[in-house]
Design a protein around this motif. Structure first.
Motif, PDB file in Angstrom:
ATOM      1  N   ALA A 246       0.837  -1.208   0.000  1.00  0.00           N
ATOM      2  CA  ALA A 246       0.000   0.000   0.000  1.00  0.00           C
ATOM      3  C   ALA A 246       0.866   1.250   0.000  1.00  0.00           C
ATOM      4  CB  ALA A 246      -0.928  -0.016   1.216  1.00  0.00           C
ATOM      5  N   ALA A 247       2.076   1.143   0.572  1.00  0.00           N
ATOM      6  CA  ALA A 247       2.986   2.300   0.604  1.00  0.00           C
ATOM      7  C   ALA A 247       3.845   2.374  -0.658  1.00  0.00           C
ATOM      8  CB  ALA A 247       3.869   2.212   1.848  1.00  0.00           C
ATOM      9  N   GLY A 248       3.513   1.554  -1.681  1.00  0.00           N
ATOM     10  CA  GLY A 248       4.205   1.651  -2.971  1.00  0.00           C
ATOM     11  C   GLY A 248       5.458   0.814  -3.079  1.00  0.00           C
ATOM     12  N   ILE A 249       5.723  -0.034  -2.059  1.00  0.00           N
ATOM     13  CA  ILE A 249       6.921  -0.886  -2.080  1.00  0.00           C
ATOM     14  C   ILE A 249       6.479  -2.307  -2.400  1.00  0.00           C
ATOM     15  CG2 ILE A 249       8.849  -1.780  -0.720  1.00  0.00           C
ATOM     16  CD1 ILE A 249       8.572   0.840   0.985  1.00  0.00           C
ATOM     17  N   GLU A 250       6.896  -2.808  -3.570  1.00  0.00           N
ATOM     18  CA  GLU A 250       6.362  -4.089  -4.037  1.00  0.00           C
ATOM     19  C   GLU A 250       7.070  -5.286  -3.390  1.00  0.00           C
ATOM     20  OE1 GLU A 250       6.759  -4.909  -8.213  1.00  0.00           O
ATOM     21  OE2 GLU A 250       5.137  -6.370  -8.193  1.00  0.00           O
ATOM     22  N   ALA A 251       6.755  -5.553  -2.126  1.00  0.00           N
ATOM     23  CA  ALA A 251       7.269  -6.755  -1.462  1.00  0.00           C
ATOM     24  C   ALA A 251       6.512  -7.958  -2.020  1.00  0.00           C
ATOM     25  CB  ALA A 251       7.077  -6.646   0.036  1.00  0.00           C
ATOM     26  N   ARG A 252       7.149  -9.130  -1.962  1.00  0.00           N
ATOM     27  CA  ARG A 252       6.510 -10.371  -2.424  1.00  0.00           C
ATOM     28  C   ARG A 252       6.874 -11.513  -1.492  1.00  0.00           C
ATOM     29  NH1 ARG A 252       7.707 -10.716  -8.912  1.00  0.00           N
ATOM     30  NH2 ARG A 252       6.742  -8.738  -9.507  1.00  0.00           N
ATOM     31  N   VAL A 253       6.256 -12.671  -1.774  1.00  0.00           N
ATOM     32  CA  VAL A 253       6.555 -13.862  -0.985  1.00  0.00           C
ATOM     33  C   VAL A 253       7.061 -14.951  -1.941  1.00  0.00           C
ATOM     34  CG1 VAL A 253       5.563 -15.680   0.438  1.00  0.00           C
ATOM     35  CG2 VAL A 253       4.854 -13.318   0.777  1.00  0.00           C
ATOM     36  N   TYR A 254       8.284 -15.426  -1.707  1.00  0.00           N
ATOM     37  CA  TYR A 254       8.844 -16.547  -2.486  1.00  0.00           C
ATOM     38  C   TYR A 254       9.237 -17.651  -1.523  1.00  0.00           C
ATOM     39  CZ  TYR A 254       9.156 -14.014  -6.866  1.00  0.00           C
ATOM     40  OH  TYR A 254       8.851 -13.348  -8.026  1.00  0.00           O
ATOM     41  N   TYR A 255       9.060 -18.922  -1.821  1.00  0.00           N
ATOM     42  CA  TYR A 255       8.295 -19.420  -2.964  1.00  0.00           C
ATOM     43  C   TYR A 255       6.948 -19.878  -2.436  1.00  0.00           C
ATOM     44  CZ  TYR A 255      12.657 -19.586  -5.602  1.00  0.00           C
ATOM     45  OH  TYR A 255      13.838 -19.262  -6.232  1.00  0.00           O
ATOM     46  N   ALA A 256       5.933 -19.204  -2.739  1.00  0.00           N
ATOM     47  CA  ALA A 256       4.602 -19.576  -2.298  1.00  0.00           C
ATOM     48  C   ALA A 256       3.655 -19.490  -3.494  1.00  0.00           C
ATOM     49  CB  ALA A 256       4.135 -18.644  -1.193  1.00  0.00           C
ATOM     50  N   PRO A 257       2.944 -20.555  -3.849  1.00  0.00           N
ATOM     51  CA  PRO A 257       3.088 -21.873  -3.244  1.00  0.00           C
ATOM     52  C   PRO A 257       4.383 -22.547  -3.697  1.00  0.00           C
ATOM     53  CG  PRO A 257       1.605 -21.997  -5.123  1.00  0.00           C
ATOM     54  CD  PRO A 257       1.988 -20.552  -4.981  1.00  0.00           C
ATOM     55  N   PRO A 258       4.933 -23.440  -2.855  1.00  0.00           N
ATOM     56  CA  PRO A 258       6.093 -24.226  -3.296  1.00  0.00           C
ATOM     57  C   PRO A 258       5.688 -25.163  -4.441  1.00  0.00           C
ATOM     58  CG  PRO A 258       5.337 -24.966  -1.125  1.00  0.00           C
ATOM     59  CD  PRO A 258       4.513 -23.774  -1.488  1.00  0.00           C
ATOM     60  N   VAL A 259       6.672 -25.662  -5.199  1.00  0.00           N
ATOM     61  CA  VAL A 259       6.364 -26.347  -6.467  1.00  0.00           C
ATOM     62  C   VAL A 259       5.456 -27.565  -6.268  1.00  0.00           C
ATOM     63  CG1 VAL A 259       7.325 -27.407  -8.555  1.00  0.00           C
ATOM     64  CG2 VAL A 259       8.553 -25.543  -7.443  1.00  0.00           C
ATOM     65  N   HIS A 260       5.616 -28.315  -5.182  1.00  0.00           N
ATOM     66  CA  HIS A 260       4.781 -29.524  -5.036  1.00  0.00           C
ATOM     67  C   HIS A 260       3.305 -29.171  -4.870  1.00  0.00           C
ATOM     68  CE1 HIS A 260       5.069 -28.584  -0.724  1.00  0.00           C
ATOM     69  NE2 HIS A 260       4.119 -29.456  -0.482  1.00  0.00           N
ATOM     70  N   ARG A 261       2.999 -27.891  -4.634  1.00  0.00           N
ATOM     71  CA  ARG A 261       1.603 -27.435  -4.551  1.00  0.00           C
ATOM     72  C   ARG A 261       1.061 -26.935  -5.891  1.00  0.00           C
ATOM     73  NH1 ARG A 261      -1.044 -29.269  -0.278  1.00  0.00           N
ATOM     74  NH2 ARG A 261       0.226 -29.150   1.591  1.00  0.00           N
ATOM     75  N   HIS A 262       1.920 -26.820  -6.895  1.00  0.00           N
ATOM     76  CA  HIS A 262       1.418 -26.383  -8.203  1.00  0.00           C
ATOM     77  C   HIS A 262       0.611 -27.537  -8.810  1.00  0.00           C
ATOM     78  CE1 HIS A 262       4.658 -23.057  -9.025  1.00  0.00           C
ATOM     79  NE2 HIS A 262       4.422 -23.178  -7.739  1.00  0.00           N
ATOM     80  N   ALA A 263      -0.456 -27.196  -9.508  1.00  0.00           N
ATOM     81  CA  ALA A 263      -1.358 -28.226 -10.031  1.00  0.00           C
ATOM     82  C   ALA A 263      -0.612 -29.266 -10.868  1.00  0.00           C
ATOM     83  CB  ALA A 263      -2.459 -27.566 -10.862  1.00  0.00           C
TER      84      ALA A 263
END
Ligand SMILES: *Cc1c(COP(=O)(O)O)cnc(C)c1O
Length: 373
Positions: A310-327
């Motif tokens: 919201a303050a304009g800083i593009e934080a992210r989360v890696y690795y979510a989902p982890p690969v074993h959760r990918h379809a």
């Protein structure tokens, strides 16, 4: 939403310099197929990492992974298992499939976020006979501290050790040696989102002269001069324009990494001063693709993430989902329940590391950390 501080902001050579490179390429009429720019770039990478190394360039790291896995596992019957962490980018597990095998996901170590050697041993005990190789990943381009032990693990079991160091060009292992110099080979990505960026591009680095020759042939349809296709192959060649960008980027990489490490250190001070979390171990020796922080308190992660965004800083989360959760990977095997892989995705926060980051960004982060942690 456009972020004031985007997660990634590649810095490329000046447009005038690139224009000069394009002019040269057009005049030479040599656009791809191991031209003069590719030759210079390849030599430059070898100079940077150590002159006893062989470098094979690729059009991206994913084809470099496919080539390495295919070649090092070419004598295995299809359908083997390759040990790989789930806490990685999907390219590695996808490449295992293109090489004719299946990923066998393992957990990570809680404090380093690197693949867990204990989990690999457990995987071996359970599936040993079916395991044909190890795709180790240097998480976030950070050199794993147990690299000697991993080399021993693979050597004792007679399987190749292929290392996905995609984001780690310019990183050091904790013992001070260059990432890129271990295992049977290491793979780098030079994608626009990595600290060392040329657009699309990648490389395999190895000490094995024969492997390098074969990988180069693999990247060129499996051709060998005059004899046509003598092995499996595809088109994985790096274009001259990207190689030319790489030659220029090599001139500034040390300054770039120094600045990125300074930004990482600033974030580290903010989080440790507030007792809110800490930077992932050994990230300070990496080329710093972003700043990965493990928060002390999982409850604070989502509010802080939203606050930063919201303050304009593009934080992210890696690795979510982890690969074993990918379809596409939900039917592949996991060793155990990957509890740490699942748990860390609730406590990790990745912050942007830009060159020329304004001081005011750190002030904003301090305020938000005070507010949410
Ligand atoms: C970026 C990345 C890749 C893919 O690299 P490309 O050059 O885009 O193919 C593979 N593995 C990891 C861990 C990465 O971060």
């Amino acid at each position: 939403m456009a972020f004031d501080v985007p997660f990634i902001r590649p810095i490329f050579p000046a447009a005038e310099d690139l224009a000069a490179d394009v002019t040269e390429i057009v005049r030479s009429n040599w656009f791809t197929n191991f031209g003069p720019k590719e030759q210079r770039f390849r030599a430059g990478i070898a100079d940077y990492l150590g002159s006893d190394l062989e470098v094979v360039t690729f059009n991206n790291a994913t084809t470099a992974l496919v080539a390495s896995l295919s070649q090092l596992l070419k004598d295995e019957p299809p359908g083997g298992l390759v040990i790989v962490p789930s806490f990685t980018f999907a390219a590695g597990p996808q490449a295992i499939r293109w090489a004719g095998h299946h990923p066998l996901f393992i957990d990570i170590d809680e404090s380093s976020l690197q693949p867990s050697l204990g989990a690999a041993r457990a995987a071996w005990d359970r599936y040993g006979k079916k395991i044909v190789g190890v795709l180790l990943c240097n998480t976030f381009g950070i050199g794993g501290e147990l690299i000697d032990e991993w080399e021993t693990f693979a050597a004792e079991r007679g399987v190749p050790l292929i290392i996905d160091s995609a984001a780690g060009f310019g990183s050091l292992y904790p013992d001070g040696t260059n990432v890129g110099t271990r295992g049977d080979c290491e793979i780098f990505s030079f994608h626009a989102t990595k600290p060392f960026a040329i657009g699309e591009g990648g490389a395999v680095v190895t000490r094995d002269v024969r492997l390098a020759e074969v990988l180069r042939s693999f990247s060129n349809f499996g051709f060998e001069a005059a004899d046509g296709a003598v092995r499996a192959g595809l088109n994985g060649k790096l274009q001259e324009i990207n190689a030319a960008i790489g030659v220029r980027q090599l001139l500034t990489i040390d300054d770039v990494i120094r600045e990125r490490r300074q930004v990482l250190q600033r974030y580290g001070e903010i989080f440790s001063y507030a007792d809110a979390g800490e930077i992932v171990r050994n990230a300070d020796k990496s080329s710093v693709c972003f700043a990965p922080v493990i928060l002390r308190d999982a409850e604070s992660r989502d509010p802080l993430l939203s606050g930063l965004r919201a303050a304009g800083i593009e934080a992210r989360v890696y690795y979510a989902p982890p690969v074993h959760r990918h379809a596409s990977f939900e039917h592949d095997l996991c060793t155990g329940r990957l509890e740490l892989t699942e748990a860390v995705s609730t406590r990790i926060l990745c912050l942007p590391v830009l060159q020329g980051m304004p001081e005011s960004v750190f002030d904003r982060v301090v305020t938000l950390v005070d507010q949410h942690c």
